[in-house]
Enzyme design. Structure first.
Site, short mmCIF file in Angstrom:
data_model
loop_
_atom_site.label_atom_id
_atom_site.label_comp_id
_atom_site.label_asym_id
_atom_site.label_seq_id
_atom_site.Cartn_x
_atom_site.Cartn_y
_atom_site.Cartn_z
N LYS A 11 0.75 -1.18 -0.02
CA LYS A 11 -0.02 0.10 -0.07
C LYS A 11 0.96 1.29 0.02
CE LYS A 11 -4.03 -2.37 2.33
NZ LYS A 11 -4.74 -1.93 3.60
N TYR A 51 -12.48 -2.13 -4.16
CA TYR A 51 -12.85 -2.28 -2.83
C TYR A 51 -14.52 -2.47 -2.76
CZ TYR A 51 -8.29 -2.37 -1.09
OH TYR A 51 -7.03 -2.60 -0.69
N ASN A 114 -1.71 0.06 6.86
CA ASN A 114 -1.30 -0.90 7.42
C ASN A 114 -0.12 -1.70 6.21
OD1 ASN A 114 -3.10 -2.06 5.81
ND2 ASN A 114 -4.42 -3.01 7.40
N HIS A 117 -2.11 -5.20 1.61
CA HIS A 117 -3.54 -6.08 1.50
C HIS A 117 -3.09 -7.45 0.67
CE1 HIS A 117 -7.59 -6.95 -0.10
NE2 HIS A 117 -6.81 -7.65 -1.26
N GLU A 128 -9.68 -11.42 -7.39
CA GLU A 128 -8.47 -10.08 -7.31
C GLU A 128 -7.33 -10.31 -8.46
OE1 GLU A 128 -9.55 -9.42 -2.53
OE2 GLU A 128 -7.65 -10.16 -3.04
#
Length: 140
Positions: A11, A51, A114, A117, A128
């Site tokens: 990320k 998402y 964080n 993913h 995905e």
């Protein structure tokens, strides 16, 4: 054990801090092979579509904004039980609860930022991966 593939996204908080190599090393040390990888800037439309499962959740808008705030590194990881192994190596979503040595324990800034993913099931991994990669981009 079954050889699987899973999607990983490094990320913006991690790419901003130049942590791609360190995170890749954690994945590879855990026995996961990187069989596809590309650094991209997601558009709002791409992040929103990816998402979409969270569209009705209160954090959706912030998540999309965060995911377009800088480049991400999209990856296909391959290995024995790759989905579960990747999730174990990532650590808990909340880095304060992540086990020592996991990516999130080492590198995450917060529960929102964080660092990574990962697909939560083999079915979602396949969906995905197909969202971001053509089969010709995945090189075992």
């Amino acid at each position: 054990m079954a050889t699987e593939r899973t999607l990983s996204i490094i990320k913006p908080d991690a790419t901003r801090r130049n942590l791609t190599g360190k995170i890749n090393a954690v994945f590879e040390d855990a026995g996961l092979r990187i069989v596809a990888q590309k650094r991209v800037q997601l558009s709002e439309a791409e992040a929103g579509a990816f998402y979409a499962v969270h569209k009705d959740r209160p954090f959706y808008g912030e998540l999309v904004s965060f995911m377009v705030s800088g480049p991400v590194v999209l990856q296909v990881l391959e290995g024995e039980n790759a989905v579960l192994k990747h999730r174990d190596v990532m650590g808990a979503t909340d880095p304060k609860k992540a086990a020592p040595g996991t990516v999130r324990a080492q590198f995450a800034e917060s529960i929102e930022a964080n660092s990574v993913h990962g697909s939560d099931s083999l079915e979602n991994a396949n969906t995905e991966i197909a969202f971001f990669f053509a089969q010709t981009e995945i090189l075992p």
